[in-house]
Design a protein around this motif. Sequence first.
Motif, PDB file in Angstrom:
ATOM      1  N   THR A   1       0.824  -1.213   0.000  1.00  0.00           N
ATOM      2  CA  THR A   1       0.000   0.000   0.000  1.00  0.00           C
ATOM      3  C   THR A   1       0.856   1.260   0.000  1.00  0.00           C
ATOM      4  O   THR A   1       0.548   2.229  -0.714  1.00  0.00           O
ATOM      5  CB  THR A   1      -0.926   0.017   1.246  1.00  0.00           C
ATOM      6  OG1 THR A   1      -1.731  -1.159   1.227  1.00  0.00           O
ATOM      7  CG2 THR A   1      -1.806   1.247   1.265  1.00  0.00           C
ATOM      8  N   LEU A   2       1.906   1.262   0.797  1.00  0.00           N
ATOM      9  CA  LEU A   2       2.673   2.492   1.024  1.00  0.00           C
ATOM     10  C   LEU A   2       3.777   2.742  -0.002  1.00  0.00           C
ATOM     11  O   LEU A   2       4.035   3.904  -0.348  1.00  0.00           O
ATOM     12  CB  LEU A   2       3.266   2.478   2.434  1.00  0.00           C
ATOM     13  CG  LEU A   2       2.243   2.436   3.571  1.00  0.00           C
ATOM     14  CD1 LEU A   2       2.926   2.144   4.897  1.00  0.00           C
ATOM     15  CD2 LEU A   2       1.452   3.730   3.627  1.00  0.00           C
TER      16      LEU A   2
ATOM     17  N   LEU B   1       1.937   3.268  10.193  1.00  0.00           N
ATOM     18  CA  LEU B   1       1.797   4.047   8.952  1.00  0.00           C
ATOM     19  C   LEU B   1       0.584   3.592   8.150  1.00  0.00           C
ATOM     20  O   LEU B   1      -0.191   4.414   7.646  1.00  0.00           O
ATOM     21  CB  LEU B   1       3.053   3.914   8.091  1.00  0.00           C
ATOM     22  CG  LEU B   1       4.220   4.814   8.424  1.00  0.00           C
ATOM     23  CD1 LEU B   1       5.456   4.403   7.639  1.00  0.00           C
ATOM     24  CD2 LEU B   1       3.876   6.267   8.138  1.00  0.00           C
TER      25      LEU B   1
ATOM     26  N   HIS C   1      -2.730   5.805   7.401  1.00  0.00           N
ATOM     27  CA  HIS C   1      -3.092   6.047   6.000  1.00  0.00           C
ATOM     28  C   HIS C   1      -4.509   5.558   5.703  1.00  0.00           C
ATOM     29  O   HIS C   1      -5.302   6.260   5.071  1.00  0.00           O
ATOM     30  CB  HIS C   1      -2.084   5.361   5.077  1.00  0.00           C
ATOM     31  CG  HIS C   1      -2.457   5.418   3.632  1.00  0.00           C
ATOM     32  ND1 HIS C   1      -2.368   6.571   2.885  1.00  0.00           N
ATOM     33  CD2 HIS C   1      -2.935   4.457   2.803  1.00  0.00           C
ATOM     34  CE1 HIS C   1      -2.772   6.320   1.645  1.00  0.00           C
ATOM     35  NE2 HIS C   1      -3.121   5.048   1.572  1.00  0.00           N
ATOM     36  N   GLU C   2      -4.821   4.376   6.173  1.00  0.00           N
ATOM     37  CA  GLU C   2      -6.158   3.813   5.918  1.00  0.00           C
ATOM     38  C   GLU C   2      -7.230   4.604   6.651  1.00  0.00           C
ATOM     39  O   GLU C   2      -8.330   4.785   6.134  1.00  0.00           O
ATOM     40  CB  GLU C   2      -6.198   2.336   6.298  1.00  0.00           C
ATOM     41  CG  GLU C   2      -5.342   1.446   5.407  1.00  0.00           C
ATOM     42  CD  GLU C   2      -5.777   1.400   3.951  1.00  0.00           C
ATOM     43  OE1 GLU C   2      -6.972   1.645   3.657  1.00  0.00           O
ATOM     44  OE2 GLU C   2      -4.930   1.123   3.089  1.00  0.00           O
TER      45      GLU C   2
ATOM     46  N   SER D   1      -8.024   7.409   4.559  1.00  0.00           N
ATOM     47  CA  SER D   1      -8.738   7.024   3.337  1.00  0.00           C
ATOM     48  C   SER D   1     -10.239   6.943   3.554  1.00  0.00           C
ATOM     49  O   SER D   1     -11.000   6.843   2.590  1.00  0.00           O
ATOM     50  CB  SER D   1      -8.204   5.685   2.815  1.00  0.00           C
ATOM     51  OG  SER D   1      -6.833   5.789   2.497  1.00  0.00           O
TER      52      SER D   1
ATOM     53  N   SER E   1     -11.367   2.984   2.315  1.00  0.00           N
ATOM     54  CA  SER E   1     -10.419   2.000   2.830  1.00  0.00           C
ATOM     55  C   SER E   1     -11.070   0.627   2.940  1.00  0.00           C
ATOM     56  O   SER E   1     -12.199   0.492   3.417  1.00  0.00           O
ATOM     57  CB  SER E   1      -9.924   2.426   4.213  1.00  0.00           C
ATOM     58  OG  SER E   1      -9.185   1.368   4.808  1.00  0.00           O
TER      59      SER E   1
ATOM     60  N   TYR F   1       7.308  10.495   6.305  1.00  0.00           N
ATOM     61  CA  TYR F   1       6.254   9.958   5.448  1.00  0.00           C
ATOM     62  C   TYR F   1       4.920  10.693   5.545  1.00  0.00           C
ATOM     63  O   TYR F   1       4.023  10.442   4.745  1.00  0.00           O
ATOM     64  CB  TYR F   1       6.009   8.482   5.790  1.00  0.00           C
ATOM     65  CG  TYR F   1       7.258   7.651   5.839  1.00  0.00           C
ATOM     66  CD1 TYR F   1       7.938   7.322   4.673  1.00  0.00           C
ATOM     67  CD2 TYR F   1       7.779   7.204   7.052  1.00  0.00           C
ATOM     68  CE1 TYR F   1       9.109   6.559   4.713  1.00  0.00           C
ATOM     69  CE2 TYR F   1       8.942   6.444   7.101  1.00  0.00           C
ATOM     70  CZ  TYR F   1       9.599   6.129   5.927  1.00  0.00           C
ATOM     71  OH  TYR F   1      10.750   5.385   5.967  1.00  0.00           O
TER      72      TYR F   1
ATOM     73  N   TYR G   1       2.790  12.154   2.646  1.00  0.00           N
ATOM     74  CA  TYR G   1       2.391  11.271   1.553  1.00  0.00           C
ATOM     75  C   TYR G   1       1.236  10.339   1.910  1.00  0.00           C
ATOM     76  O   TYR G   1       0.637   9.753   1.018  1.00  0.00           O
ATOM     77  CB  TYR G   1       3.605  10.447   1.087  1.00  0.00           C
ATOM     78  CG  TYR G   1       4.791  11.338   0.837  1.00  0.00           C
ATOM     79  CD1 TYR G   1       4.820  12.192  -0.262  1.00  0.00           C
ATOM     80  CD2 TYR G   1       5.856  11.391   1.737  1.00  0.00           C
ATOM     81  CE1 TYR G   1       5.890  13.052  -0.469  1.00  0.00           C
ATOM     82  CE2 TYR G   1       6.925  12.240   1.538  1.00  0.00           C
ATOM     83  CZ  TYR G   1       6.938  13.070   0.431  1.00  0.00           C
ATOM     84  OH  TYR G   1       7.988  13.930   0.231  1.00  0.00           O
ATOM     85  N   ILE G   2       0.954  10.203   3.199  1.00  0.00           N
ATOM     86  CA  ILE G   2      -0.168   9.338   3.585  1.00  0.00           C
ATOM     87  C   ILE G   2      -1.459  10.149   3.626  1.00  0.00           C
ATOM     88  O   ILE G   2      -1.438  11.369   3.795  1.00  0.00           O
ATOM     89  CB  ILE G   2       0.078   8.658   4.955  1.00  0.00           C
ATOM     90  CG1 ILE G   2       0.191   9.691   6.082  1.00  0.00           C
ATOM     91  CG2 ILE G   2       1.294   7.742   4.902  1.00  0.00           C
ATOM     92  CD1 ILE G   2       0.191   9.101   7.487  1.00  0.00           C
ATOM     93  N   ASN G   3      -2.569   9.472   3.464  1.00  0.00           N
ATOM     94  CA  ASN G   3      -3.871  10.120   3.611  1.00  0.00           C
ATOM     95  C   ASN G   3      -4.113  10.390   5.088  1.00  0.00           C
ATOM     96  O   ASN G   3      -3.794   9.550   5.934  1.00  0.00           O
ATOM     97  CB  ASN G   3      -4.990   9.223   3.079  1.00  0.00           C
ATOM     98  CG  ASN G   3      -4.937   9.063   1.586  1.00  0.00           C
ATOM     99  OD1 ASN G   3      -4.427   9.919   0.872  1.00  0.00           O
ATOM    100  ND2 ASN G   3      -5.459   7.951   1.087  1.00  0.00           N
TER     101      ASN G   3
ATOM    102  N   PRO H   1      -0.789  15.012   9.870  1.00  0.00           N
ATOM    103  CA  PRO H   1      -0.177  13.677   9.812  1.00  0.00           C
ATOM    104  C   PRO H   1       0.318  13.217  11.188  1.00  0.00           C
ATOM    105  O   PRO H   1       0.135  12.059  11.555  1.00  0.00           O
ATOM    106  CB  PRO H   1       0.987  13.859   8.837  1.00  0.00           C
ATOM    107  CG  PRO H   1       0.539  14.967   7.937  1.00  0.00           C
ATOM    108  CD  PRO H   1      -0.219  15.907   8.842  1.00  0.00           C
TER     109      PRO H   1
END
Length: 153
Positions: free
Chosen positions: A29-30, A55, A59-60, A63, A67, A134, A137-139, A146
Amino acid sequence: STDAKYSQEEVLLRIPLRAQMTRSTALATLLPIIPHNVLVRAPLHELDDAALLVLLLAHERGSGIESTFHPYISSLPLVPSCGFSNSNGVRADALETISIMGVQLGMDVNGWPGELSKAGDRAHMITEGLARDYGGYINVPKGMTPFATLQWA
């Protein structure tokens, strides 16, 4: 009968591997969303499983309903409940509990408050590092940073 007892060894539920958050799922995913130059400087595959899963979970969560893990994520507490978390007085509650254990129950809790503080400091440091490397870059959920999303995870 609703009073049925289950042994610890008994399998009550099987979750297919494809529905589990694993190291492989995290990397799959990442890796595509982190730019190559970041991966050269901060390789994801060098992170331990716990950091990778933090992470992925963060991120999920960002989403939202898109997700695959949304049903699971929506069942999790909105506020971290770990004793070393400093959110909403959780650490203060943990320190009060430690004090009660020492005073009322006579337990030897010498050093526990310091260890709790060290765990919180370490978690904060790890979260800062993940957010720095990171986080862009993650949702993340709308209205959250973040860092806050990773701290929640």
